[in-house]
Design a protein around this motif. Structure first.
Motif, PDB file in Angstrom:
ATOM      1  N   THR A  33      -0.291   2.889  -3.470  1.00  0.00           N
ATOM      2  CA  THR A  33      -1.373   3.881  -3.389  1.00  0.00           C
ATOM      3  C   THR A  33      -0.912   5.285  -3.801  1.00  0.00           C
ATOM      4  O   THR A  33      -1.679   6.000  -4.442  1.00  0.00           O
ATOM      5  CB  THR A  33      -2.074   3.915  -2.002  1.00  0.00           C
ATOM      6  N   ALA A  62      -9.340  -2.127  -6.675  1.00  0.00           N
ATOM      7  CA  ALA A  62      -8.787  -0.767  -6.680  1.00  0.00           C
ATOM      8  C   ALA A  62      -7.636  -0.619  -7.669  1.00  0.00           C
ATOM      9  O   ALA A  62      -7.297   0.492  -8.070  1.00  0.00           O
ATOM     10  CB  ALA A  62      -8.312  -0.391  -5.267  1.00  0.00           C
ATOM     11  N   LYS A  63      -7.029  -1.732  -8.076  1.00  0.00           N
ATOM     12  CA  LYS A  63      -5.835  -1.633  -8.912  1.00  0.00           C
ATOM     13  C   LYS A  63      -6.055  -2.023 -10.370  1.00  0.00           C
ATOM     14  O   LYS A  63      -5.635  -1.304 -11.280  1.00  0.00           O
ATOM     15  CB  LYS A  63      -4.718  -2.503  -8.320  1.00  0.00           C
ATOM     16  N   TRP A  71       0.829  -1.216   0.000  1.00  0.00           N
ATOM     17  CA  TRP A  71       0.000   0.000   0.000  1.00  0.00           C
ATOM     18  C   TRP A  71       0.857   1.257   0.000  1.00  0.00           C
ATOM     19  O   TRP A  71       0.537   2.234  -0.682  1.00  0.00           O
ATOM     20  CB  TRP A  71      -0.913   0.017   1.227  1.00  0.00           C
ATOM     21  N   TRP A 113     -12.048   3.352  -1.908  1.00  0.00           N
ATOM     22  CA  TRP A 113     -11.153   3.435  -0.745  1.00  0.00           C
ATOM     23  C   TRP A 113     -11.886   3.640   0.566  1.00  0.00           C
ATOM     24  O   TRP A 113     -11.383   3.309   1.628  1.00  0.00           O
ATOM     25  CB  TRP A 113     -10.105   4.547  -0.950  1.00  0.00           C
ATOM     26  N   PHE A 151      -5.350   5.334  14.579  1.00  0.00           N
ATOM     27  CA  PHE A 151      -6.487   5.163  13.673  1.00  0.00           C
ATOM     28  C   PHE A 151      -7.109   6.523  13.328  1.00  0.00           C
ATOM     29  O   PHE A 151      -7.446   6.793  12.167  1.00  0.00           O
ATOM     30  CB  PHE A 151      -7.547   4.251  14.311  1.00  0.00           C
ATOM     31  N   SER A 157      -4.814   8.437  10.973  1.00  0.00           N
ATOM     32  CA  SER A 157      -4.888   7.834   9.638  1.00  0.00           C
ATOM     33  C   SER A 157      -6.177   8.262   8.923  1.00  0.00           C
ATOM     34  O   SER A 157      -6.151   8.626   7.742  1.00  0.00           O
ATOM     35  CB  SER A 157      -4.827   6.301   9.774  1.00  0.00           C
ATOM     36  N   MET A 165      -1.391   8.264   5.887  1.00  0.00           N
ATOM     37  CA  MET A 165      -2.535   7.385   6.172  1.00  0.00           C
ATOM     38  C   MET A 165      -2.081   5.930   6.304  1.00  0.00           C
ATOM     39  O   MET A 165      -2.466   5.235   7.249  1.00  0.00           O
ATOM     40  CB  MET A 165      -3.560   7.515   5.035  1.00  0.00           C
ATOM     41  N   TYR A 203     -12.068   0.630   2.948  1.00  0.00           N
ATOM     42  CA  TYR A 203     -10.922   0.089   3.710  1.00  0.00           C
ATOM     43  C   TYR A 203     -11.024   0.334   5.213  1.00  0.00           C
ATOM     44  O   TYR A 203     -10.883  -0.617   6.003  1.00  0.00           O
ATOM     45  CB  TYR A 203      -9.602   0.625   3.148  1.00  0.00           C
ATOM     46  N   ASP A 238      -8.390  -4.890  -3.015  1.00  0.00           N
ATOM     47  CA  ASP A 238      -7.098  -4.544  -3.618  1.00  0.00           C
ATOM     48  C   ASP A 238      -7.116  -4.757  -5.132  1.00  0.00           C
ATOM     49  O   ASP A 238      -6.629  -3.921  -5.901  1.00  0.00           O
ATOM     50  CB  ASP A 238      -5.971  -5.375  -2.989  1.00  0.00           C
TER      51      ASP A 238
HETATM   52  C1  RET Z   1      -6.599   1.790   7.271  1.00  0.00           C
HETATM   53  C2  RET Z   1      -6.845   1.726   8.793  1.00  0.00           C
HETATM   54  C3  RET Z   1      -6.740   3.013   9.451  1.00  0.00           C
HETATM   55  C4  RET Z   1      -7.692   4.036   8.888  1.00  0.00           C
HETATM   56  C5  RET Z   1      -7.696   4.073   7.394  1.00  0.00           C
HETATM   57  C6  RET Z   1      -7.199   3.035   6.618  1.00  0.00           C
HETATM   58  C7  RET Z   1      -7.267   3.215   5.162  1.00  0.00           C
HETATM   59  C8  RET Z   1      -6.708   2.481   4.210  1.00  0.00           C
HETATM   60  C9  RET Z   1      -6.851   2.656   2.789  1.00  0.00           C
HETATM   61  C10 RET Z   1      -6.192   1.793   1.991  1.00  0.00           C
HETATM   62  C11 RET Z   1      -6.225   1.738   0.585  1.00  0.00           C
HETATM   63  C12 RET Z   1      -5.594   0.783  -0.041  1.00  0.00           C
HETATM   64  C13 RET Z   1      -5.584   0.525  -1.448  1.00  0.00           C
HETATM   65  C14 RET Z   1      -4.846  -0.536  -1.839  1.00  0.00           C
HETATM   66  C15 RET Z   1      -4.635  -1.086  -3.133  1.00  0.00           C
HETATM   67  O1  RET Z   1      -4.937  -0.664  -4.191  1.00  0.00           O
HETATM   68  C16 RET Z   1      -5.100   1.755   7.020  1.00  0.00           C
HETATM   69  C17 RET Z   1      -7.232   0.528   6.739  1.00  0.00           C
HETATM   70  C18 RET Z   1      -8.282   5.309   6.779  1.00  0.00           C
HETATM   71  C19 RET Z   1      -7.712   3.728   2.242  1.00  0.00           C
HETATM   72  C20 RET Z   1      -6.336   1.360  -2.378  1.00  0.00           C
END
Ligand code: RET
Length: 236
Positions: A90, A214-215, A86, A181, A137, A140, A118, A184, A211
């Protein structure tokens, strides 16, 4: 570190991650196809950077399939390589959307910095307990919301390229990020690391699906709009 490197192939989650690896391979094929098209202005398209997205994630998923990079913390199985994936991929998803409409470099760097914050604080939240966990958390989530603000408000304002085609591609990429997103942090809260509403296996399945979603479609959307980056041979 011994735990980190000890393979544990064979669990059901290995099957899930194997499917994730294959999913990412689809993305590698799509980007390879883009790079092979000689009519495209590869420099204008900066397609080579897109390869990082499925290739790095594919390696990470191959690692998780073999049980490499999975750490046991406070009784939870935490996929360390996932956060590394990530952290690397990302920013490319966020940065490339800005490239498409030629957003000011400083604004793109702002979005990328918030994105990295984040992920890093998300890793802290996942691997700690108590106040630190919930503090991390919160940080993030705030970084995430600020990043969305940059993508939805600052990017359009600071875009230098304004052709309708570029705008269309930008909106598709940006909206994918904005919608997908959001799930997540919800999955994180529902997982055993959060409130435990979903099992470890269920979480593995959900995150793997997310994942890939999103990719891979992201690379496909760029492929679909590749006409924008054709050499303008008739222009002279
Ligand atoms: C966590 C936990 C803490 C709060 C937030 C999170 C957001 C994660 C995101 C991840 C996106 C990942 C992608 C991956 C592959 O393509 C870390 C889960 C806000 C938004 C898009």
């Amino acid at each position: 570190i011994g735990d980190l490197l000890s393979p544990s192939l064979g669990g059901v989650d290995s099957v899930v991650y194997g499917v994730g690896t294959l999913g990412m391979l689809v993305g590698v094929v799509v980007v390879t196809w883009l790079l092979r098209d000689g009519d495209l202005d590869a420099e204008a398209g900066k397609f080579r950077y897109l390869m990082i997205i499925p290739a790095f994630a594919g390696l990470s998923y191959a690692g998780m399939t073999l049980g490499i990079g999975v750490i046991s913390i406070n009784g939870y199985e935490v996929e360390g390589v996932r956060y590394l994936d990530w952290l690397v991929t990302t920013p490319v998803l966020v940065g490339y959307a800005g490239h498409v409409v030629d957003v000011d470099r400083s604004v793109v760097l702002g979005a990328v910095g918030l994105d990295a914050t984040m992920i890093l604080t998300g890793f802290v939240a996942t691997t700690t307990a108590g106040t630190l966990r919930w503090g991390a958390f919160t940080v993030s989530t705030l970084a995430f919301l600020l990043m969305l603000y940059v993508l939805f408000v600052q990017y359009p304002r600071r875009a230098r390229a304004t052709s309708p085609e570029r705008k269309r591609l930008f909106l598709r990429l940006r909206n994918q990020v904005g919608v997908l997103w959001l799930l997540y942090p919800v999955i994180w809260l529902a997982s055993p690391v959060g409130f435990g509403l979903v099992s470890t296996l269920g979480t593995a399945m959900l995150v793997t699906f997310m994942d890939v979603a999103a990719k891979v479609p992201y690379t496909w959307v760029v492929h679909e709009h590749r006409g924008i980056f054709r050499h303008e041979r008739d222009a002279v």
